[in-house]
Motif scaffolding. Structure first.
Motif, short mmCIF file in Angstrom:
data_model
loop_
_atom_site.label_atom_id
_atom_site.label_comp_id
_atom_site.label_asym_id
_atom_site.label_seq_id
_atom_site.Cartn_x
_atom_site.Cartn_y
_atom_site.Cartn_z
N ASN A 34 -29.30 -30.42 -10.04
CA ASN A 34 -28.42 -30.43 -11.19
C ASN A 34 -27.63 -31.73 -11.31
O ASN A 34 -27.34 -32.17 -12.41
N ASP A 35 -27.26 -32.33 -10.20
CA ASP A 35 -26.38 -33.50 -10.22
C ASP A 35 -26.90 -34.54 -9.23
O ASP A 35 -27.29 -34.20 -8.11
N LEU A 36 -26.85 -35.79 -9.63
CA LEU A 36 -27.16 -36.91 -8.75
C LEU A 36 -26.27 -38.06 -9.18
O LEU A 36 -26.27 -38.43 -10.36
N PHE A 37 -25.53 -38.63 -8.23
CA PHE A 37 -24.59 -39.69 -8.58
C PHE A 37 -24.44 -40.65 -7.42
O PHE A 37 -24.31 -40.25 -6.27
N VAL A 38 -24.47 -41.94 -7.75
CA VAL A 38 -24.18 -43.02 -6.81
C VAL A 38 -23.14 -43.90 -7.50
O VAL A 38 -23.22 -44.14 -8.71
N LEU A 39 -22.16 -44.38 -6.74
CA LEU A 39 -21.15 -45.26 -7.32
C LEU A 39 -21.82 -46.38 -8.11
O LEU A 39 -22.80 -46.97 -7.64
N LYS A 58 -17.25 -44.18 3.98
CA LYS A 58 -16.79 -43.95 2.61
C LYS A 58 -17.86 -43.19 1.84
O LYS A 58 -19.05 -43.54 1.89
N ALA A 59 -17.46 -42.16 1.11
CA ALA A 59 -18.38 -41.40 0.27
C ALA A 59 -18.80 -42.27 -0.91
O ALA A 59 -17.96 -42.79 -1.65
N ILE A 60 -20.14 -42.43 -1.07
CA ILE A 60 -20.65 -43.33 -2.10
C ILE A 60 -21.63 -42.66 -3.06
O ILE A 60 -22.04 -43.26 -4.05
N GLY A 61 -22.00 -41.41 -2.79
CA GLY A 61 -22.92 -40.71 -3.67
C GLY A 61 -23.11 -39.28 -3.24
O GLY A 61 -22.71 -38.89 -2.14
N PHE A 62 -23.71 -38.49 -4.12
CA PHE A 62 -23.98 -37.08 -3.80
C PHE A 62 -25.08 -36.55 -4.70
O PHE A 62 -25.41 -37.14 -5.72
N THR A 63 -25.60 -35.41 -4.31
CA THR A 63 -26.47 -34.64 -5.18
C THR A 63 -26.20 -33.17 -4.93
O THR A 63 -25.73 -32.79 -3.85
N GLN A 64 -26.46 -32.36 -5.93
CA GLN A 64 -26.25 -30.91 -5.83
C GLN A 64 -27.49 -30.20 -6.35
O GLN A 64 -28.01 -30.55 -7.41
N VAL A 65 -27.96 -29.21 -5.59
CA VAL A 65 -29.11 -28.42 -6.02
C VAL A 65 -28.75 -26.94 -6.00
O VAL A 65 -27.95 -26.50 -5.17
N PHE A 66 -29.35 -26.22 -6.91
CA PHE A 66 -29.17 -24.78 -7.00
C PHE A 66 -30.52 -24.12 -6.76
O PHE A 66 -31.54 -24.58 -7.27
N GLU A 67 -30.52 -23.04 -6.01
CA GLU A 67 -31.76 -22.33 -5.72
C GLU A 67 -32.16 -21.47 -6.90
O GLU A 67 -31.32 -20.88 -7.57
N SER A 68 -33.47 -21.41 -7.14
CA SER A 68 -34.01 -20.61 -8.23
C SER A 68 -35.44 -20.21 -7.86
O SER A 68 -35.85 -20.38 -6.71
N PHE A 69 -36.16 -19.70 -8.84
CA PHE A 69 -37.55 -19.32 -8.66
C PHE A 69 -38.33 -19.72 -9.90
O PHE A 69 -37.77 -19.81 -10.99
N MET A 80 -41.06 -26.29 -5.61
CA MET A 80 -40.89 -27.11 -6.80
C MET A 80 -39.44 -27.58 -6.92
O MET A 80 -38.52 -26.82 -6.62
N LEU A 81 -39.27 -28.82 -7.34
CA LEU A 81 -37.96 -29.36 -7.69
C LEU A 81 -37.96 -29.65 -9.18
O LEU A 81 -38.92 -30.22 -9.70
N THR A 82 -36.91 -29.24 -9.87
CA THR A 82 -36.79 -29.54 -11.29
C THR A 82 -35.43 -30.18 -11.54
O THR A 82 -34.50 -30.04 -10.75
N MET A 83 -35.33 -30.86 -12.64
CA MET A 83 -34.06 -31.48 -13.03
C MET A 83 -34.07 -31.74 -14.51
O MET A 83 -35.12 -31.69 -15.15
N GLN A 84 -32.90 -32.03 -15.02
CA GLN A 84 -32.79 -32.49 -16.40
C GLN A 84 -31.74 -33.58 -16.43
O GLN A 84 -30.87 -33.65 -15.57
N THR A 85 -31.88 -34.45 -17.39
CA THR A 85 -30.89 -35.50 -17.60
C THR A 85 -30.85 -35.79 -19.08
O THR A 85 -31.73 -35.37 -19.84
N SER A 86 -29.84 -36.49 -19.50
CA SER A 86 -29.71 -36.78 -20.93
C SER A 86 -30.73 -37.83 -21.35
O SER A 86 -31.14 -38.67 -20.54
N PRO A 87 -31.13 -37.80 -22.61
CA PRO A 87 -32.09 -38.80 -23.10
C PRO A 87 -31.56 -40.22 -22.96
O PRO A 87 -32.33 -41.16 -22.81
N GLU A 88 -30.24 -40.39 -22.97
CA GLU A 88 -29.64 -41.72 -22.90
C GLU A 88 -29.68 -42.33 -21.49
O GLU A 88 -29.54 -43.54 -21.33
#
Length: 166
Positions: A99-104, A76-87, A131-139
């Motif tokens: 960009n995205d990280l989610f676990v049930l 059963k799929a229980i989570g995922f993450t998505q990354v975009f390549e950049s420089f 380098m890995l970067t990310m952003q998330t909401s302050p909440e």
């Protein structure tokens, strides 16, 4: 696909492909809904599930992002993450934007998110990403704790500007 085990969950992380779309789409939709529900800044974003599925399908077909899917021992799929390549011009290296990280929600706190982050880091290092970067909401304080625990450092000296284009 190696199986990882936490005290309560066995799971495997793999690269997602178009054949995983039916399992990945509900997770992606739930991820987006979480942000739409918890942050006023996303209140006007589309909640159309078919549009979200089409966006995800396009990423998988065009392969312009990397998607990693977590499945439990019952497949059963229980989570995922998505990354975009950049420089990074300042660091003079390839970078990935996580960009995205989610676990049930019912499986959070079982080290699955941390395992996903570690998997992405291994994959990135293997191909020379600097380098890995990310952003998330302050909440999203639970995400803040996880990122800091995994060694991510919050940068305070930059402002993030967005202009939506029609």
């Amino acid at each position: 696909m190696p199986i990882e085990t936490t005290p309560t969950t066995s799971f495997a992380i793999s690269n997602a492909g178009i054949l995983d779309l039916d399992d990945l789409a509900p997770l992606f939709i739930a991820y987006r809904q979480f942000y739409i529900d918890t942050s006023l800044r996303y209140a006007n974003y589309s909640q159309d599930h078919e549009e979200a599925r089409a966006f995800l399908s396009e990423r998988l077909v065009l392969k312009d992002s990397r998607l990693y899917l977590v499945r439990d021992a019952q497949n059963k799929a229980i989570g995922f993450t998505q990354v975009f390549e950049s420089f990074s011009s300042m660091s003079l290296c390839r970078s990935w934007v996580l960009n995205d990280l989610f676990v049930l929600p019912e499986l959070r706190g079982q080290k699955i998110g941390g395992a996903l982050l570690a998997h992405v880091e291994r994959e990135a290092k293997a191909i020379g990403v600097g380098m890995l970067t990310m952003q998330t909401s302050p909440e999203n304080v639970n995400a803040h704790r996880l990122y800091q625990k995994m060694g991510y450092v919050r940068e305070m000296g930059h402002l993030h500007f967005v202009r939506k284009l029609d």
